[in-house]
Design an enzyme around this catalytic site. Structure first.
Site, PDB file in Angstrom:
ATOM      1  N   GLU A 187     -12.490  15.051 -31.993  1.00  0.00           N
ATOM      2  CA  GLU A 187     -11.614  15.131 -30.821  1.00  0.00           C
ATOM      3  C   GLU A 187     -11.918  14.032 -29.793  1.00  0.00           C
ATOM      4  O   GLU A 187     -11.017  13.562 -29.102  1.00  0.00           O
ATOM      5  CB  GLU A 187     -11.732  16.536 -30.208  1.00  0.00           C
ATOM      6  CG  GLU A 187     -10.861  16.815 -29.006  1.00  0.00           C
ATOM      7  CD  GLU A 187      -9.385  16.436 -29.175  1.00  0.00           C
ATOM      8  OE1 GLU A 187      -8.837  16.612 -30.287  1.00  0.00           O
ATOM      9  OE2 GLU A 187      -8.784  15.965 -28.181  1.00  0.00           O
TER      10      GLU A 187
ATOM     11  N   HIS B 215     -12.742  10.870 -30.380  1.00  0.00           N
ATOM     12  CA  HIS B 215     -11.978   9.672 -30.779  1.00  0.00           C
ATOM     13  C   HIS B 215     -10.487   9.872 -30.503  1.00  0.00           C
ATOM     14  O   HIS B 215      -9.807   8.970 -30.015  1.00  0.00           O
ATOM     15  CB  HIS B 215     -12.134   9.410 -32.282  1.00  0.00           C
ATOM     16  CG  HIS B 215     -13.524   9.092 -32.730  1.00  0.00           C
ATOM     17  ND1 HIS B 215     -14.277   9.938 -33.507  1.00  0.00           N
ATOM     18  CD2 HIS B 215     -14.292   8.001 -32.517  1.00  0.00           C
ATOM     19  CE1 HIS B 215     -15.448   9.390 -33.763  1.00  0.00           C
ATOM     20  NE2 HIS B 215     -15.490   8.220 -33.161  1.00  0.00           N
TER      21      HIS B 215
ATOM     22  N   GLY C   6     -15.890   6.034 -25.115  1.00  0.00           N
ATOM     23  CA  GLY C   6     -16.298   7.350 -24.614  1.00  0.00           C
ATOM     24  C   GLY C   6     -17.597   7.273 -23.831  1.00  0.00           C
ATOM     25  O   GLY C   6     -18.499   6.500 -24.166  1.00  0.00           O
TER      26      GLY C   6
ATOM     27  N   LYS D 133     -19.992   9.274 -23.706  1.00  0.00           N
ATOM     28  CA  LYS D 133     -21.223   9.749 -24.350  1.00  0.00           C
ATOM     29  C   LYS D 133     -22.166   8.552 -24.553  1.00  0.00           C
ATOM     30  O   LYS D 133     -23.366   8.662 -24.393  1.00  0.00           O
ATOM     31  CB  LYS D 133     -20.938  10.429 -25.690  1.00  0.00           C
ATOM     32  CG  LYS D 133     -22.235  10.944 -26.339  1.00  0.00           C
ATOM     33  CD  LYS D 133     -21.983  11.753 -27.560  1.00  0.00           C
ATOM     34  CE  LYS D 133     -21.619  10.892 -28.735  1.00  0.00           C
ATOM     35  NZ  LYS D 133     -22.723  10.027 -29.213  1.00  0.00           N
TER      36      LYS D 133
ATOM     37  N   VAL E  92     -16.415  14.308 -24.479  1.00  0.00           N
ATOM     38  CA  VAL E  92     -15.778  15.535 -24.988  1.00  0.00           C
ATOM     39  C   VAL E  92     -16.852  16.410 -25.635  1.00  0.00           C
ATOM     40  O   VAL E  92     -17.645  15.938 -26.451  1.00  0.00           O
ATOM     41  CB  VAL E  92     -14.667  15.202 -26.005  1.00  0.00           C
ATOM     42  CG1 VAL E  92     -14.014  16.484 -26.515  1.00  0.00           C
ATOM     43  CG2 VAL E  92     -13.608  14.300 -25.373  1.00  0.00           C
TER      44      VAL E  92
ATOM     45  N   SER F 198     -19.857  14.153 -31.659  1.00  0.00           N
ATOM     46  CA  SER F 198     -20.400  12.932 -32.253  1.00  0.00           C
ATOM     47  C   SER F 198     -20.182  13.015 -33.753  1.00  0.00           C
ATOM     48  O   SER F 198     -20.273  14.104 -34.335  1.00  0.00           O
ATOM     49  CB  SER F 198     -21.901  12.858 -31.948  1.00  0.00           C
ATOM     50  OG  SER F 198     -22.526  11.946 -32.820  1.00  0.00           O
TER      51      SER F 198
ATOM     52  N   ARG G 176     -22.205  12.098 -35.828  1.00  0.00           N
ATOM     53  CA  ARG G 176     -23.502  12.474 -36.411  1.00  0.00           C
ATOM     54  C   ARG G 176     -23.733  13.988 -36.373  1.00  0.00           C
ATOM     55  O   ARG G 176     -24.658  14.476 -37.017  1.00  0.00           O
ATOM     56  CB  ARG G 176     -24.632  11.733 -35.701  1.00  0.00           C
ATOM     57  CG  ARG G 176     -24.655  10.255 -36.037  1.00  0.00           C
ATOM     58  CD  ARG G 176     -25.874   9.547 -35.488  1.00  0.00           C
ATOM     59  NE  ARG G 176     -26.064   8.244 -36.092  1.00  0.00           N
ATOM     60  CZ  ARG G 176     -25.699   7.082 -35.537  1.00  0.00           C
ATOM     61  NH1 ARG G 176     -25.125   7.068 -34.355  1.00  0.00           N
ATOM     62  NH2 ARG G 176     -25.909   5.952 -36.164  1.00  0.00           N
TER      63      ARG G 176
END
Ligand code: PAF
Length: 310
Positions: free
Chosen positions: A53, A55, A165, A167, A194, A203, A205
C-alpha cells in the site's frame, strides 16, 4: 482536398489508461523526452518492486498531480551492502504490474541489471555528510548506490516530480541534497509513511517475517509512540528519549538493535538537547528482516494507517 502538411504536427495522443511496460533504456529515454517536449508531465515513483500500500499511495498521488505516473521497478544491486539480502529480495513482477496498473500507473519501467550497469561501469554519485549517520553508518556504500541509480532514473525518465515514502527518511534527505547540489529540475515529494493496522511500517521486507515476528515488529512503532508521548509531556533530553526507545524495543526478546537515534531532522546529527523538532529513528533486526522506522518529534504525526498486511 489540400495536400498541405499541418504545422506544427499534432502530438500523438499518449494512452494514459493502458499501462505500457518498457525495459529498453533508449526507448524509455526517447519516450520521456517526447512527453517533456509535448508538455505532458511525468510523476516518477522509483521502486524496487514487491508492492504494498505504501508504493500504491505514491503511484496514486503521482497520477493525481501529473499527467502520467511512471513507476520504475529495479532491484538495484549497488545499494545492497555485502552480506545483505540482494539474492532473496522479494520479487513478484506479475502481481506488481497488476497493482501498478490498478493504481493508475501508465508506464512501468523495468530495466535489466546488465543495461543499467554495463560491463566497465565505473561512475558513482558519492553523497557525504548526511550519510555519516543512521543507516549510512551501518550500511556503508548503501546511499552511494541509491543516489547513483536515482540520478540515472531522473536522467532516463525526465520527471517533473518524484515521490518517495518517509519511511526512508534519510534516503529522502540524501536525494533532496543531490537534487540541490546537481541543480536537477525535479521536485522531490516526500509522502506519508504507511502503517499496517498494528502500527508496523509497510515494507517489502515485512514479507520475510513470520506471523509471530510480525507481531513482535510492532514494537518499533510502540517505541516511537513512547518517544512522542514523553516529548509531548515536555522531555527535551535526547538521551532520556533514546533510553526509553531502547527499553521499549528490548521488551521484545527477538529484537536486535542496530541503532536508536534522536537527531537533527535536517543534518541528521545526534542531538544533546532538543530545541523544537527532532528525528527519532530506529533500525532493528527481527528474525530475518532488518527494519527501520521514524517519527519527527515536534511535528504532528502524518502517518497513514492502512488495513491488513501484504
Ligand atoms: O526506496 C527504494 O525502494 C530504493 O532505494 C530506490 C529509491 C528505488 C532506489 O533503488
Amino acid at each position: 482536398m489540400s495536400n498541405a502538411i499541418p504545422y506544427p504536427l499534432a502530438p500523438t495522443p499518449f494512452p494514459k489508461d493502458v499501462m505500457q511496460i518498457i525495459s529498453d533504456l533508449s526507448e524509455m529515454h526517447a519516450l520521456a523526452c517526447r512527453l517533456r517536449r509535448e508538455g505532458i508531465s511525468i510523476g516518477l515513483v522509483p521502486t524496487m518492486g514487491a508492492f504494498h500500500e505504501g508504493h500504491l499511495s505514491l503511484m496514486r498521488r503521482a497520477r493525481a498531480e501529473n499527467d502520467v505516473c511512471l513507476t520504475s521497478l529495479f532491484v538495484n544491486p549497488t545499494q545492497f551492502v555485502r552480506g545483505e539480502d540482494l539474492s532473496r529480495y522479494p520479487r513478484d513482477p506479475e502481481a506488481d504490474a497488476r497493482m501498478a496498473e490498478g493504481a493508475g500507473c501508465s508506464i512501468l519501467f523495468v530495466p535489466e541489471t546488465e543495461a543499467v550497469y554495463p560491463e566497465g561501469f565505473a561512475t558513482y554519485v558519492e553523497p557525504t555528510r548526511l550519510t555519516d549517520h543512521l543507516c549510512g553508518l551501518s550500511r556503508p556504500g548503501h546511499f552511494r548506490g541509491v543516489a547513483t541509480v536515482v540520478l540515472m532514473l531522473f536522467e532516463l525518465t525526465r520527471p517533473v516530480r518524484a515521490y518517495f515514502g518517509r519511511k526512508d527518511y534519510q534516503q529522502i534527505k540524501v536525494i533532496e541534497r543531490m537534487v540541490k547540489d546537481f541543480h536537477l529540475p525535479v521536485e522531490i515529494v516526500p509522502m506519508p509513511l504507511v502503517r499496517e493496522s498494528g502500527g508496523l511500517a509497510m515494507s517489502s521486507r515485512n514479507r520475510y517475517l513470520s506471523t509471530e515476528e510480525r507481531r513482535s515488529a510492532t514494537v518499533l512503532f510502540r517505541a516511537l509512540q513512547a518517544a512522542r508521548s514523553r516529548f509531548e509531556a515536555g522531555e527535551r533530553n535526547p538521551a532520556t528519549i533514546r533510553d526509553l526507545m531502547r527499553d521499549t524495543l528490548l521488551s521484545e526478546p527477538q529484537t536486535v538493535i542496530d541503532y536508536v537515534s534522536v537527531s537533527h531532522p535536517e543534518t541528521l546529527e545526534e542531538l544533546d538537547r532538543i530545541e523544537e523538532r527532532a528525528l527519532a529513528a530506529l533500525a532493528v533486526r527481527i528474525g530475518p528482516a532488518r527494519l527501520i522506522d521514524n517519527t519527527v518529534l515536534g511535528e504532528p504525526m502524518a502517518d497513514v494507517f492502512a488495513e491488513g498486511a501484504v
